[in-house]
Design a protein around this motif. Structure first.
Motif, mmCIF file in Angstrom:
data_model
loop_
_atom_site.group_PDB
_atom_site.id
_atom_site.type_symbol
_atom_site.label_atom_id
_atom_site.label_comp_id
_atom_site.label_asym_id
_atom_site.label_seq_id
_atom_site.Cartn_x
_atom_site.Cartn_y
_atom_site.Cartn_z
ATOM 1 N N LEU A 299 -1.655 -12.325 10.152
ATOM 2 C CA LEU A 299 -0.540 -11.909 9.666
ATOM 3 C C LEU A 299 -0.814 -10.521 9.613
ATOM 4 O O LEU A 299 0.192 -9.582 10.352
ATOM 5 C CB LEU A 299 -1.224 -12.505 8.490
ATOM 6 C CG LEU A 299 0.152 -11.438 7.731
ATOM 7 C CD1 LEU A 299 1.630 -12.486 7.845
ATOM 8 C CD2 LEU A 299 0.108 -11.746 6.199
ATOM 9 N N ARG A 300 -2.213 -9.853 9.678
ATOM 10 C CA ARG A 300 -2.001 -8.121 9.917
ATOM 11 C C ARG A 300 -1.478 -7.971 11.529
ATOM 12 O O ARG A 300 -0.741 -7.164 11.957
ATOM 13 C CB ARG A 300 -3.465 -7.813 9.080
ATOM 14 C CG ARG A 300 -3.619 -6.309 9.667
ATOM 15 C CD ARG A 300 -5.191 -5.671 9.162
ATOM 16 N NE ARG A 300 -6.073 -6.608 10.283
ATOM 17 C CZ ARG A 300 -5.871 -5.532 11.780
ATOM 18 N NH1 ARG A 300 -5.232 -4.889 11.829
ATOM 19 N NH2 ARG A 300 -7.124 -6.303 13.020
ATOM 20 N N ARG A 301 -2.125 -8.801 12.706
ATOM 21 C CA ARG A 301 -2.535 -8.102 13.725
ATOM 22 C C ARG A 301 -0.728 -8.618 14.414
ATOM 23 O O ARG A 301 -0.257 -7.729 14.822
ATOM 24 C CB ARG A 301 -3.623 -9.293 14.530
ATOM 25 C CG ARG A 301 -4.529 -8.447 14.495
ATOM 26 C CD ARG A 301 -5.123 -9.439 16.013
ATOM 27 N NE ARG A 301 -5.337 -11.250 15.989
ATOM 28 C CZ ARG A 301 -6.049 -11.444 14.894
ATOM 29 N NH1 ARG A 301 -6.846 -11.566 14.718
ATOM 30 N NH2 ARG A 301 -6.135 -12.919 15.651
ATOM 31 N N ASN A 302 -0.226 -9.705 13.220
ATOM 32 C CA ASN A 302 1.152 -10.127 13.845
ATOM 33 C C ASN A 302 2.112 -8.856 13.694
ATOM 34 O O ASN A 302 3.284 -8.530 14.496
ATOM 35 C CB ASN A 302 1.317 -11.565 12.704
ATOM 36 C CG ASN A 302 1.372 -12.195 14.315
ATOM 37 O OD1 ASN A 302 0.616 -12.038 15.307
ATOM 38 N ND2 ASN A 302 1.535 -13.377 13.681
ATOM 39 N N GLY A 303 2.091 -8.352 12.204
ATOM 40 C CA GLY A 303 2.676 -7.098 11.493
ATOM 41 C C GLY A 303 2.530 -5.585 12.417
ATOM 42 O O GLY A 303 4.029 -5.371 12.627
ATOM 43 N N GLN A 304 1.394 -5.413 12.693
ATOM 44 C CA GLN A 304 1.274 -4.355 13.864
ATOM 45 C C GLN A 304 1.888 -4.989 15.566
ATOM 46 O O GLN A 304 2.336 -3.895 15.879
ATOM 47 C CB GLN A 304 -0.072 -3.997 13.913
ATOM 48 C CG GLN A 304 -1.088 -3.620 12.798
ATOM 49 C CD GLN A 304 -3.112 -3.218 13.004
ATOM 50 O OE1 GLN A 304 -3.238 -4.111 13.710
ATOM 51 N NE2 GLN A 304 -3.101 -2.502 12.295
ATOM 52 N N ARG A 305 1.931 -5.967 15.477
ATOM 53 C CA ARG A 305 2.458 -6.263 17.186
ATOM 54 C C ARG A 305 4.228 -6.166 17.319
ATOM 55 O O ARG A 305 4.839 -6.202 17.990
ATOM 56 C CB ARG A 305 2.314 -7.298 16.980
ATOM 57 C CG ARG A 305 2.280 -7.432 18.762
ATOM 58 C CD ARG A 305 1.769 -9.004 19.351
ATOM 59 N NE ARG A 305 2.367 -9.340 20.615
ATOM 60 C CZ ARG A 305 0.902 -9.052 21.878
ATOM 61 N NH1 ARG A 305 0.424 -8.655 21.306
ATOM 62 N NH2 ARG A 305 1.428 -9.325 22.963
ATOM 63 N N LEU A 306 4.553 -6.620 16.134
ATOM 64 C CA LEU A 306 5.978 -6.362 16.108
ATOM 65 C C LEU A 306 6.846 -4.884 16.162
ATOM 66 O O LEU A 306 7.367 -4.422 15.915
ATOM 67 C CB LEU A 306 6.392 -7.431 14.458
ATOM 68 C CG LEU A 306 7.782 -6.779 13.798
ATOM 69 C CD1 LEU A 306 8.952 -7.570 15.152
ATOM 70 C CD2 LEU A 306 8.428 -7.761 13.357
ATOM 71 N N HIS A 307 5.747 -4.300 14.456
ATOM 72 C CA HIS A 307 5.804 -2.493 14.737
ATOM 73 C C HIS A 307 6.260 -1.500 15.866
ATOM 74 O O HIS A 307 6.551 -1.212 16.228
ATOM 75 C CB HIS A 307 4.577 -2.267 13.531
ATOM 76 C CG HIS A 307 5.342 -0.919 12.999
ATOM 77 N ND1 HIS A 307 5.398 0.326 12.799
ATOM 78 C CD2 HIS A 307 5.884 -0.362 11.566
ATOM 79 C CE1 HIS A 307 5.687 1.124 12.829
ATOM 80 N NE2 HIS A 307 5.708 0.989 11.815
ATOM 81 N N ALA A 308 4.919 -1.909 16.307
ATOM 82 C CA ALA A 308 4.564 -1.151 17.759
ATOM 83 C C ALA A 308 5.521 -1.589 18.522
ATOM 84 O O ALA A 308 5.470 -0.800 19.424
ATOM 85 C CB ALA A 308 2.996 -1.778 18.179
ATOM 86 N N GLY A 309 5.719 -2.721 18.982
ATOM 87 C CA GLY A 309 6.928 -3.239 19.873
ATOM 88 C C GLY A 309 7.790 -2.297 19.567
ATOM 89 O O GLY A 309 8.949 -2.125 20.692
ATOM 90 N N LEU A 310 8.858 -2.697 18.062
ATOM 91 C CA LEU A 310 9.869 -1.994 18.319
ATOM 92 C C LEU A 310 9.969 -1.043 18.809
ATOM 93 O O LEU A 310 10.865 -0.405 18.989
ATOM 94 C CB LEU A 310 10.386 -2.249 16.619
ATOM 95 C CG LEU A 310 10.475 -4.014 16.346
ATOM 96 C CD1 LEU A 310 11.009 -4.268 15.193
ATOM 97 C CD2 LEU A 310 11.488 -4.275 17.260
#
Length: 402
Positions: A299-310
């Motif tokens: 979950l932590r990695r996914n939140g970071q990935r979405l935030h970084a991508g946007l």
């Protein structure tokens, strides 16, 4: 009798006129924790609060099914009447053990947990100090309490300190209410600083860990665990409808005399208790949450990935990476258009409009699940970026909206 809602109906009609009704989306079927079918098309679920993806966990489903077969579909009564089964008491004991608290009580919804807790804890002559961005259930519980309500600026311990000093000469208990993760922007409370203010003022502290349970802390107990201040938090409220994949809520504490709340919290006393199937699935979900810390890491990695991508796509993002990522919109009309176009692109997010949002500003709100794959998140980022670019809402346009 309904004439007073004329303006509200007109606003709803205006929002719906741009495409679909964002408050009436009905999925044809939900395929998994990450995908559903809407109007015959598969869509990616990026707005469900299904943080650990446990709605389709096989063990949770099997325990719920077995409970239905053996105990029926519902209790048909409140906890103080015929609505307490062995499973309810066992769930409360299991929840207390997980939270490291002496006592816990379970409500039928998370909303009712805040209503019941605040209305019972704070009475006439007491004072409730609420973060300005508190959830509606906190405000509604405060209204039911008959206590004096004082708002302090969002995540501003200094403003809280000033307001408590102003109240220092007034009688009555002072109860501070904060949230672990705030549901609209995904930001966390400065809990260590709030605890310091609490100590100075001799106040009490309640933390709503609805969006941080299963998300933050080494064991998933929430922000208080992550910040190392659990001993300073007098009351913990939470819900089963986020990380635990079901419905229900709870209040937990270490204080003596806690069970008196079972006789005074009206939202607990006068509503039917959770059905056995939900009690069973939530009990199992706690076990899964403890046994699989890798879900929290995913979950932590996914939140970071979405935030970084946007962020890389040019969007101006406010909060630090968390399971919740929100895009500020310049106005309601473009927010509605953005939401509709994103859904057409196969991504379901949340359209958040005032007054439910901080400052009443429109947001496009997204929340990730531990079960989303990197490819799904990248596809969502691409869809959001293309939609934002087509509408001219990347970079300076969104920066001006903040």
């Amino acid at each position: 009798m309904l004439e007073k809602f004329r303006a509200l109906r007109a606003e709803h009609a205006a929002v719906s006129a741009a495409g679909r009704d964002p408050f009436g989306v009905a999925f044809d079927t939900v395929l998994s924790a990450t995908e559903a079918v809407l109007e015959g098309r598969r869509v990616l679920l990026l707005g469900t609060n299904n943080y650990l993806g446990l709605t389709f966990d096989p063990d949770c489903i099997e325990d719920a099914a077995e409970a239905v077969r053996s105990l029926g579909t519902g209790t048909t009564g409140s906890r103080i009447a015929n609505g307490t089964y062995g499973g309810h008491a066992a769930l409360e004991a299991r929840l207390a053990r997980f939270l490291g608290r002496r006592s816990a009580m379970v409500f039928t919804t998370g909303y009712q947990a805040n209503l019941g807790a605040l209305a019972a804890l704070a009475g006439r002559g007491d004072h409730l100090l609420l973060d300005a961005d508190s959830h509606a259930s906190i405000y509604d519980g405060a209204r039911l309490s008959a206590a004096q309500v004082t708002r302090f600026r969002h995540n501003d311990p200094d403003d809280l300190r000033r307001r408590l000093r102003h109240l220092s000469s007034q009688p009555g208990e002072k109860l501070i209410v904060a949230e672990g993760i705030y549901s609209m922007l995904g930001d966390t409370a400065p809990l260590r600083e709030i605890v310091e203010v609490k100590r100075e003022a001799g106040a009490w502290l309640l933390v709503d860990e609805a969006h941080s349970l299963g998300v933050l802390g080494e064991s998933g107990r929430g922000l208080a665990e992550a910040e190392g201040v659990e001993a300073e938090v007098d009351f913990v409220v939470g819900t089963f409808s986020k990380s635990l994949g079901a419905i229900g809520g709870f209040l937990a504490s270490d204080l003596d005399g806690f069970d008196a709340l079972r006789l005074s919290a009206r939202a607990y006393m006068f509503t039917a208790s959770l059905p056995p199937s939900t009690v069973a699935s939530v009990t199992r979900a706690i076990e899964v949450m403890e046994a699989r810390p890798e879900l929290r890491e995913a979950l932590r990695r996914n939140g970071q990935r979405l935030h970084a991508g946007l962020s890389a796509a040019g969007f101006m993002l406010g909060a630090m990476p968390s399971p919740i990522v929100s895009l500020p919109m310049p106005d309601r009309e473009r927010a509605v258009l953005f939401w509709n176009r994103l859904l057409e692109a196969g991504v379901y997010a949340n359209l958040a409009l005032g007054p439910a949002t901080p400052g009443g500003k429109p947001l496009l709100r997204m929340s990730v699940s531990a079960l989303l794959t990197p490819a799904q998140i990248d596809a969502a980022v691409l869809a959001v970026a293309r939609t934002g670019e087509a509408l001219g809402l990347i970079g300076t346009a969104l920066e001006a909206a903040e």
